[in-house]
Design a protein around this motif. Sequence first.
Motif, PDB file in Angstrom:
ATOM      1  N   ILE A 185      -1.451  44.791  27.430  1.00 40.18           N
ATOM      2  CA  ILE A 185      -2.398  44.658  26.195  1.00 40.18           C
ATOM      3  C   ILE A 185      -1.595  45.106  24.638  1.00 40.18           C
ATOM      4  O   ILE A 185      -1.871  44.077  23.871  1.00 40.18           O
ATOM      5  CB  ILE A 185      -3.678  45.773  26.248  1.00 40.18           C
ATOM      6  N   ALA A 186      -0.493  45.941  24.875  1.00 38.54           N
ATOM      7  CA  ALA A 186      -0.096  46.124  23.472  1.00 38.54           C
ATOM      8  C   ALA A 186       0.883  44.924  23.226  1.00 38.54           C
ATOM      9  O   ALA A 186       1.068  44.611  22.106  1.00 38.54           O
ATOM     10  CB  ALA A 186       0.735  47.606  23.631  1.00 38.54           C
ATOM     11  N   LYS A 187       1.577  44.415  24.327  1.00 36.65           N
ATOM     12  CA  LYS A 187       2.528  43.206  24.197  1.00 36.65           C
ATOM     13  C   LYS A 187       1.643  42.122  23.551  1.00 36.65           C
ATOM     14  O   LYS A 187       2.027  41.289  22.731  1.00 36.65           O
ATOM     15  CB  LYS A 187       3.243  42.944  25.384  1.00 36.65           C
ATOM     16  N   GLU A 188       0.438  41.997  24.093  1.00 33.75           N
ATOM     17  CA  GLU A 188      -0.203  40.566  23.584  1.00 33.75           C
ATOM     18  C   GLU A 188      -0.535  40.789  22.165  1.00 33.75           C
ATOM     19  O   GLU A 188      -0.548  39.896  21.241  1.00 33.75           O
ATOM     20  CB  GLU A 188      -1.495  40.537  24.473  1.00 33.75           C
ATOM     21  N   ALA A 189      -1.173  42.290  21.686  1.00 32.75           N
ATOM     22  CA  ALA A 189      -1.410  42.576  20.378  1.00 32.75           C
ATOM     23  C   ALA A 189      -0.261  42.250  19.395  1.00 32.75           C
ATOM     24  O   ALA A 189      -0.258  41.484  18.259  1.00 32.75           O
ATOM     25  CB  ALA A 189      -1.881  43.822  20.338  1.00 32.75           C
ATOM     26  N   ALA A 190       0.965  42.569  19.985  1.00 30.20           N
ATOM     27  CA  ALA A 190       2.187  42.674  19.176  1.00 30.20           C
ATOM     28  C   ALA A 190       2.551  41.073  18.890  1.00 30.20           C
ATOM     29  O   ALA A 190       2.988  40.658  17.722  1.00 30.20           O
ATOM     30  CB  ALA A 190       3.285  43.188  19.901  1.00 30.20           C
ATOM     31  N   LYS A 191       2.455  40.501  19.973  1.00 32.96           N
ATOM     32  CA  LYS A 191       2.542  38.899  19.976  1.00 32.96           C
ATOM     33  C   LYS A 191       1.603  38.309  18.949  1.00 32.96           C
ATOM     34  O   LYS A 191       2.000  37.523  18.038  1.00 32.96           O
ATOM     35  CB  LYS A 191       2.349  38.226  21.353  1.00 32.96           C
ATOM     36  N   LYS A 192       0.533  38.383  18.882  1.00 40.94           N
ATOM     37  CA  LYS A 192      -0.553  37.972  17.956  1.00 40.94           C
ATOM     38  C   LYS A 192      -0.250  38.260  16.692  1.00 40.94           C
ATOM     39  O   LYS A 192      -0.243  37.569  15.643  1.00 40.94           O
ATOM     40  CB  LYS A 192      -1.901  38.378  18.430  1.00 40.94           C
ATOM     41  N   GLN A 193       0.332  39.641  16.431  1.00 34.14           N
ATOM     42  CA  GLN A 193       0.623  39.992  15.190  1.00 34.14           C
ATOM     43  C   GLN A 193       2.015  39.621  14.588  1.00 34.14           C
ATOM     44  O   GLN A 193       2.475  39.999  13.611  1.00 34.14           O
ATOM     45  CB  GLN A 193       0.449  41.497  15.114  1.00 34.14           C
ATOM     46  N   GLY A 194       2.791  39.139  15.468  1.00 36.22           N
ATOM     47  CA  GLY A 194       4.233  38.800  15.113  1.00 36.22           C
ATOM     48  C   GLY A 194       5.103  39.946  15.161  1.00 36.22           C
ATOM     49  O   GLY A 194       6.118  39.885  14.176  1.00 36.22           O
ATOM     50  N   ILE A 195       4.633  41.150  15.905  1.00 34.96           N
ATOM     51  CA  ILE A 195       5.608  42.181  15.722  1.00 34.96           C
ATOM     52  C   ILE A 195       6.627  42.098  16.843  1.00 34.96           C
ATOM     53  O   ILE A 195       6.120  42.009  18.107  1.00 34.96           O
ATOM     54  CB  ILE A 195       4.556  43.410  15.817  1.00 34.96           C
ATOM     55  N   THR A 196       7.867  42.626  16.687  1.00 35.42           N
ATOM     56  CA  THR A 196       8.831  42.490  17.579  1.00 35.42           C
ATOM     57  C   THR A 196       8.656  43.902  18.423  1.00 35.42           C
ATOM     58  O   THR A 196       8.558  45.087  17.747  1.00 35.42           O
ATOM     59  CB  THR A 196      10.018  42.745  17.012  1.00 35.42           C
ATOM     60  N   LEU A 197       8.626  43.737  19.510  1.00 27.77           N
ATOM     61  CA  LEU A 197       7.886  44.977  20.467  1.00 27.77           C
ATOM     62  C   LEU A 197       9.030  45.196  21.697  1.00 27.77           C
ATOM     63  O   LEU A 197       9.078  44.240  22.516  1.00 27.77           O
ATOM     64  CB  LEU A 197       6.669  45.062  20.897  1.00 27.77           C
ATOM     65  N   ARG A 198      10.055  46.068  21.626  1.00 27.99           N
ATOM     66  CA  ARG A 198      10.769  46.315  22.674  1.00 27.99           C
ATOM     67  C   ARG A 198      10.457  47.100  23.828  1.00 27.99           C
ATOM     68  O   ARG A 198       9.235  47.713  23.500  1.00 27.99           O
ATOM     69  CB  ARG A 198      12.106  47.083  22.094  1.00 27.99           C
ATOM     70  N   GLU A 199      10.849  47.286  24.818  1.00 24.67           N
ATOM     71  CA  GLU A 199      10.504  47.820  26.128  1.00 24.67           C
ATOM     72  C   GLU A 199      11.534  48.724  26.548  1.00 24.67           C
ATOM     73  O   GLU A 199      12.606  48.120  26.829  1.00 24.67           O
ATOM     74  CB  GLU A 199       9.848  46.874  27.098  1.00 24.67           C
ATOM     75  N   GLY A 200      11.139  49.858  26.617  1.00 27.22           N
ATOM     76  CA  GLY A 200      12.425  50.951  27.316  1.00 27.22           C
ATOM     77  C   GLY A 200      12.117  52.225  27.920  1.00 27.22           C
ATOM     78  O   GLY A 200      11.036  52.492  27.700  1.00 27.22           O
ATOM     79  N   THR A 201      13.018  52.912  28.065  1.00 29.20           N
ATOM     80  CA  THR A 201      12.982  54.127  28.441  1.00 29.20           C
ATOM     81  C   THR A 201      13.215  55.290  27.330  1.00 29.20           C
ATOM     82  O   THR A 201      14.319  55.093  26.770  1.00 29.20           O
ATOM     83  CB  THR A 201      14.141  54.324  29.679  1.00 29.20           C
ATOM     84  N   TYR A 202      12.363  56.365  27.368  1.00 28.05           N
ATOM     85  CA  TYR A 202      12.549  57.265  26.370  1.00 28.05           C
ATOM     86  C   TYR A 202      13.106  58.682  26.995  1.00 28.05           C
ATOM     87  O   TYR A 202      12.677  59.020  27.890  1.00 28.05           O
ATOM     88  CB  TYR A 202      11.180  57.651  25.813  1.00 28.05           C
ATOM     89  N   MET A 203      14.102  59.032  26.443  1.00 22.95           N
ATOM     90  CA  MET A 203      14.712  60.296  26.886  1.00 22.95           C
ATOM     91  C   MET A 203      14.355  61.543  26.062  1.00 22.95           C
ATOM     92  O   MET A 203      14.622  61.486  24.810  1.00 22.95           O
ATOM     93  CB  MET A 203      15.977  60.336  27.254  1.00 22.95           C
ATOM     94  N   PHE A 204      13.855  62.595  26.448  1.00 25.55           N
ATOM     95  CA  PHE A 204      13.601  63.887  25.784  1.00 25.55           C
ATOM     96  C   PHE A 204      14.569  64.806  25.680  1.00 25.55           C
ATOM     97  O   PHE A 204      15.693  65.135  26.575  1.00 25.55           O
ATOM     98  CB  PHE A 204      12.445  64.606  26.672  1.00 25.55           C
ATOM     99  N   PHE A 205      14.968  65.114  24.445  1.00 32.82           N
ATOM    100  CA  PHE A 205      15.870  65.964  24.195  1.00 32.82           C
ATOM    101  C   PHE A 205      15.121  67.018  23.274  1.00 32.82           C
ATOM    102  O   PHE A 205      14.354  67.029  22.449  1.00 32.82           O
ATOM    103  CB  PHE A 205      17.035  65.618  23.238  1.00 32.82           C
TER     104      PHE A 205
END
Length: 276
Positions: free
Chosen positions: A169-189
């Motif tokens: 859903i977030a990817k579709e919203a980003a696409k509609k808005q023309g926002i670049t949305l990467r996808e990845g892994t977040y590491m906690f420090f």
Amino acid sequence: MAYTYKDYKVNADIIKSHIGSFKPEVLMVLGSGLGFMADEIIDPVIVEYRQNYEYKGREPLGHAGRYVFGELAGKRVMAMQGRLHCYQGYTMEQVAFPVRLAKMLGAESMIITNAAGCVNADWHVGELMLIRDHIRLFGFGPLNGDNLDEFGVRFPDMSEVYSNKYAQIAKEAAKKQGITLREGTYMFFPGPQYETPAEIRAARVLGADAVGMSTVPESTVAAHCGMKTLGITLLTNMAAGVLKQKLSGEEVIAASAAAAPRFSELIRGFLANMDE
Ligand code: HPA
């Protein structure tokens, strides 16, 4: 000093005495630079963290420190304006305290945002990243201690901490808005010091795309109690050693401010469509 179920109940009841029959659907944890979104909530009811006994005498540093209940993009939300971090001296359990309160008040979803250093050398400062998974290797997590069966099981599954459906859903919203949305892994420090270049190289080998000092406590607790989570990171700087320059808090704040309008647009777009 682990909390009991009663600790959560007492604090949820304190909040109920302020919000009456209002039942939030979504908990919004607003990272640095996004606190203004809570000011856009319609018919707000404000509950200062300090009204919950757990926070008495321990104000979050440099933040407003309050819950704002009301409506945003057609959803009933509980926004946190100001959040806690482990580097302030809180345990992961304390940092995640509001998640269980939100669950008790009726929320089944969480949107969590943060600022992070970018480990992936193909990406750019100022871009947004959908958190698809996280890595937290060291120290005790927020579920350490007696399990509170009322919230979830002793050994919770962590294979979909960040909802696949919400990601779509977030990817579709980003696409509609023309926002670049990467996808990845977040590491906690744990912070508060930024990582060393060697730590960032290690993080990259382990599969991290971004590194930061928040989010994992709250997301873990949300997964434990069956809440669906959307996590979005703003890449405020290239992580240590990626560029030949030192990291500074000012750089992070400036990048957050620059991206804030885009970030908030994306969250509104998600909220409006999250029940698809
Ligand atoms: N490391 C950890 N936390 C952060 C960073 C970083 O480079 N940037 C913003 N938050």
